[in-house]
Scaffold this active site. Sequence first.
Site, PDB file in Angstrom:
ATOM      1  N   GLU A  37       0.833  -1.209   0.000  1.00  0.00           N
ATOM      2  CA  GLU A  37       0.000   0.000   0.000  1.00  0.00           C
ATOM      3  C   GLU A  37       0.869   1.262   0.000  1.00  0.00           C
ATOM      4  OE1 GLU A  37      -3.020  -0.080  -0.577  1.00  0.00           O
ATOM      5  OE2 GLU A  37      -3.620  -2.129  -0.056  1.00  0.00           O
ATOM      6  N   CYS A  89      -7.881  -1.672   8.153  1.00  0.00           N
ATOM      7  CA  CYS A  89      -6.488  -1.682   7.684  1.00  0.00           C
ATOM      8  C   CYS A  89      -5.999  -0.279   7.334  1.00  0.00           C
ATOM      9  CB  CYS A  89      -6.327  -2.609   6.480  1.00  0.00           C
ATOM     10  SG  CYS A  89      -6.442  -4.352   6.930  1.00  0.00           S
ATOM     11  N   HIS A 135      -1.277  -5.446   2.031  1.00  0.00           N
ATOM     12  CA  HIS A 135      -2.476  -6.283   1.989  1.00  0.00           C
ATOM     13  C   HIS A 135      -2.136  -7.611   1.318  1.00  0.00           C
ATOM     14  CE1 HIS A 135      -5.890  -3.281   2.752  1.00  0.00           C
ATOM     15  NE2 HIS A 135      -6.163  -4.340   3.478  1.00  0.00           N
TER      16      HIS A 135
END
Length: 215
Positions: free
Chosen positions: A80, A143, A165
Amino acid sequence: MKVLVSGFEPFLELTTNPSQQVIERLSQTKWPLNLTLERITLPVSFKRSFDHLKTKILEFEPEFVIAFGVACSRIEISIERVAINLQEALSPDNDGSMPVEQKVVEQGPDGLFTQLPVKTMLSAVSNDNVACDISNTAGTYVCNSLMYQLLYNSYELGYKGGFIHLPPTPNLVKGNPGVSLDVMTNAIYKMISALITDKATLNLDHNKINTGRID
Ligand code: PCA
């Protein structure tokens, strides 16, 4: 170099959480002598997840904190790039909380960029037969919220943080072929190992680095 990895407990209809399973495997892996790895499993809670992580950070004093979670609809490992200052849940977290249009940190900037060397980590697995990419959204659920708080607090607590992720494991989510724990653990091992070599080029002095904030 000290690296802290976090994963999440199962949530909603998931019976297991691959992020918890992968960090367990990582902690059982033999690492180079100059790397010490610790792990922590976090509750899937908007309110409590970062508090748990922060307690471990204060105790272990890592240079890198890499948080992991599962993204049920993805088929690749997603590094990410950015966390946004928004909490919006379509399903409750494990405390039953379902925020809508709430900020993660009231006074915080709209977004914060990862502090991990994403390209270095990606190229560490580019020759392998594993689906992996950079993602520009961590969603708006727990998250993203954890990633935002991890980055927001990094300046005060003195580490570099980021979030990855993971896709589900085979048979965990209907319609998603999934990726095996072995393949994911091996890929993450390589990405973390790449930090050791990259560290020479990373400036760990937070007073000097680009804050990464999108103001
Ligand atoms: N995935 C969820 C929260 C916990 C997890 O493993 C998410 O993507 O927000």
